[in-house]
Design an enzyme around this catalytic site. Sequence first.
Site, PDB file in Angstrom:
ATOM      1  N   ARG A 183       2.087  -4.597  -2.875  1.00 45.48           N
ATOM      2  CA  ARG A 183       1.669  -2.437  -3.213  1.00 45.48           C
ATOM      3  C   ARG A 183       2.100  -2.266  -2.004  1.00 45.48           C
ATOM      4  NH1 ARG A 183      -2.823  -4.571  -6.970  1.00 45.48           N
ATOM      5  NH2 ARG A 183      -1.919  -6.114  -8.407  1.00 45.48           N
ATOM      6  N   ASP A 227       0.070   1.785  -1.424  1.00 49.98           N
ATOM      7  CA  ASP A 227      -0.860   2.939  -2.222  1.00 49.98           C
ATOM      8  C   ASP A 227       0.216   4.196  -2.225  1.00 49.98           C
ATOM      9  OD1 ASP A 227      -3.135   1.554  -1.536  1.00 49.98           O
ATOM     10  OD2 ASP A 227      -3.023   1.968  -0.144  1.00 49.98           O
ATOM     11  N   ARG A 280      -4.525   1.306   7.064  1.00 48.95           N
ATOM     12  CA  ARG A 280      -4.920   1.846   7.521  1.00 48.95           C
ATOM     13  C   ARG A 280      -6.094   1.996   7.632  1.00 48.95           C
ATOM     14  NH1 ARG A 280      -4.388   4.265   1.496  1.00 48.95           N
ATOM     15  NH2 ARG A 280      -5.500   5.714   2.964  1.00 48.95           N
TER      16      ARG A 280
END
Lengths: 251, 251
Positions: B50, B52, B204
Site C-alpha cells: 500500500r 498512503d 515517514r
Amino acid sequence: MRNIRLTIAYDGSGYCGWQRQKNGLSVQEELERVLTTICNEEITLHGAGRTDAGVHARAMAAHFHTNSPIPPANLQKGLNSMLPGAVRVIALDVMSMDFHARFSAHSKSYHYRISTDRIQPPWERNYVTHVPFELTRDDMRACLDAIEGCHDFASFETAGSRDRELTTGRGSVRTISRARLVEEDEHHLCFEFSGDGFLRHMIRNLMGTILEVGKKRKSPQDFTNILRSRKRSAAGATAPPHGLYLVEVKY
Amino acid sequence: MRNIRLTIAYDGSGYCGWQRQKNGLSVQEELERVLTTICNEEITLHGAGRTDAGVHARAMAAHFHTNSPIPPANLQKGLNSMLPGAVRVIALDVMSMDFHARFSAHSKSYHYRISTDRIQPPWERNYVTHVPFELTRDDMRACLDAIEGCHDFASFETAGSRDRELTTGRGSVRTISRARLVEEDEHHLCFEFSGDGFLRHMIRNLMGTILEVGKKRKSPQDFTNILRSRKRSAAGATAPPHGLYLVEVKY
C-alpha cells in the site's frame, strides 16, 4: 507612500493566468487579496505582463503602491505565510516612485520545456510538454537562429489584445536577443528565449511550428518562409501552455 | 487465463492512496476501472503493498488474472490512453500463474525527498518535503547507519493494519539492506531505503525523527536509544507523505 516590487514564482496549473478575469481565479487576484489584508488598504497590483492559464513563472515582477509602514522582510514573510504554496514571493524590493513593473522593463526571458520520454513521469505532466518523438535538434536550432534579431513576428501572433501602450509604432516587430536550445538531459529539452517583448501566444506559436520542424514535418527553410510571410495562417498550432515559464524580467 | 504484472508510476497527490477505500478515489480503483473496460471482464488488481494518500510511486507492481486475449503491448497502450496522466503503466509483463505481486516480492525501495531552500519553488510543493533548515548531514547519516541491518522497528510503526500474512512470526522486525543519504544538489536531499519489508508509516516515522536529528533537536545517540526502546511514543512526528516515493519492488 512606497512603491514596492514583488518578484513572484507561481505554478500556473490551477489559475486562469496572471491577469484578473471574470471567470476563474488569477494569480494577480490571489496576491491582491492577501496584500489588501496585510496592508489594510485596497491594493492594486501591476504586473510586468500577462501569462496564459497553465503557464508558470519563476520570476514574474509586479509593483504596487501602499501607505502601510510594514517593513519589507515582514511583508514578504507575511505574504508567503498567507498565500497558497502555488504562489511564492521570492523577493520584495522598495523602488523609486517612478518604477513601473511593465513600462520600466527592458527585456523578458521565457523557457519552454519539452520531454521526449516514451512515457512521461506523472509528476511532470503539468510542468513539461510531452512530445514523445525523435526531434531533430539541428533543424530546431536553425529555426532559433532564424528568429534571433529584429523581425516582424506577425506569423506567430494570436489575434486580439495587443498591448497598445507598449507597441505603439512597432506593430508586431520585436527584437529577440537570444533563442537557444539547451539539452537538460537525454529526454529533456529547454528552449530559452529573451527579447524586448513578446506578442500574444508568440512563444507557444513559435514552439508549435519549431516542433513541426523537429518532427521533420516542416524544414528549417519552411520555418523561415513562414516567419517572412507575416501570416498567422502559415504557421503551425499553438503549443500547450504548461511547458512555458516566465523566468526573468530585466529592469 | 493469463497472469499479468503491471509496473506503475503515479502521482499520489490527488488519490486517497493505492488501496481501494470507501472515502476517496484510489490508484487501484482507477486502474481496475480501466482494466475492466479493456479486458471486458471484472478485474481485481493485487498490489505489492500500500501507499498512503499523497505518496508517489516510480514503480509500484501489481498483478491480475484475465481471460482477455489482448496482446501485452496493445494492453499497455490502451491503458495509458484511457488512464489520467497521473497514472502511467511503465511496463507490462506476462508472468507464470504462481507470481503474486505481494507474496513474491523480495524487497522494496523507497526514496524520501527533502528540499532545504529558504523558499520552495511552487512546482515542488506536492513532490518534495520542504524543510527550510540547515540540516546536519553527518548526524543524519549516523541515524541511517544505525538502521541498516535487522532490527525491531516497533518505535517507528504506526498502530493498526499490519499485514498479518506477511509478518507472521517476525512481528515488527525488518531487515534494512540499505539506508543512504544522497545529496542531489545544494538544496535537495534524497534519503534512500531498501529492505525486505516496511511497517505502516515506517519510513515517514523514521524520517520524522531523522529530521529532528538533522535540526540538532536530537542527537544520533538519542536516535539509537529510540530505536532500541521499541516504543512509538519515544520517536518524533510522522513526516509528510508527499516527499515519499515507492521506487522499486524486487522479485
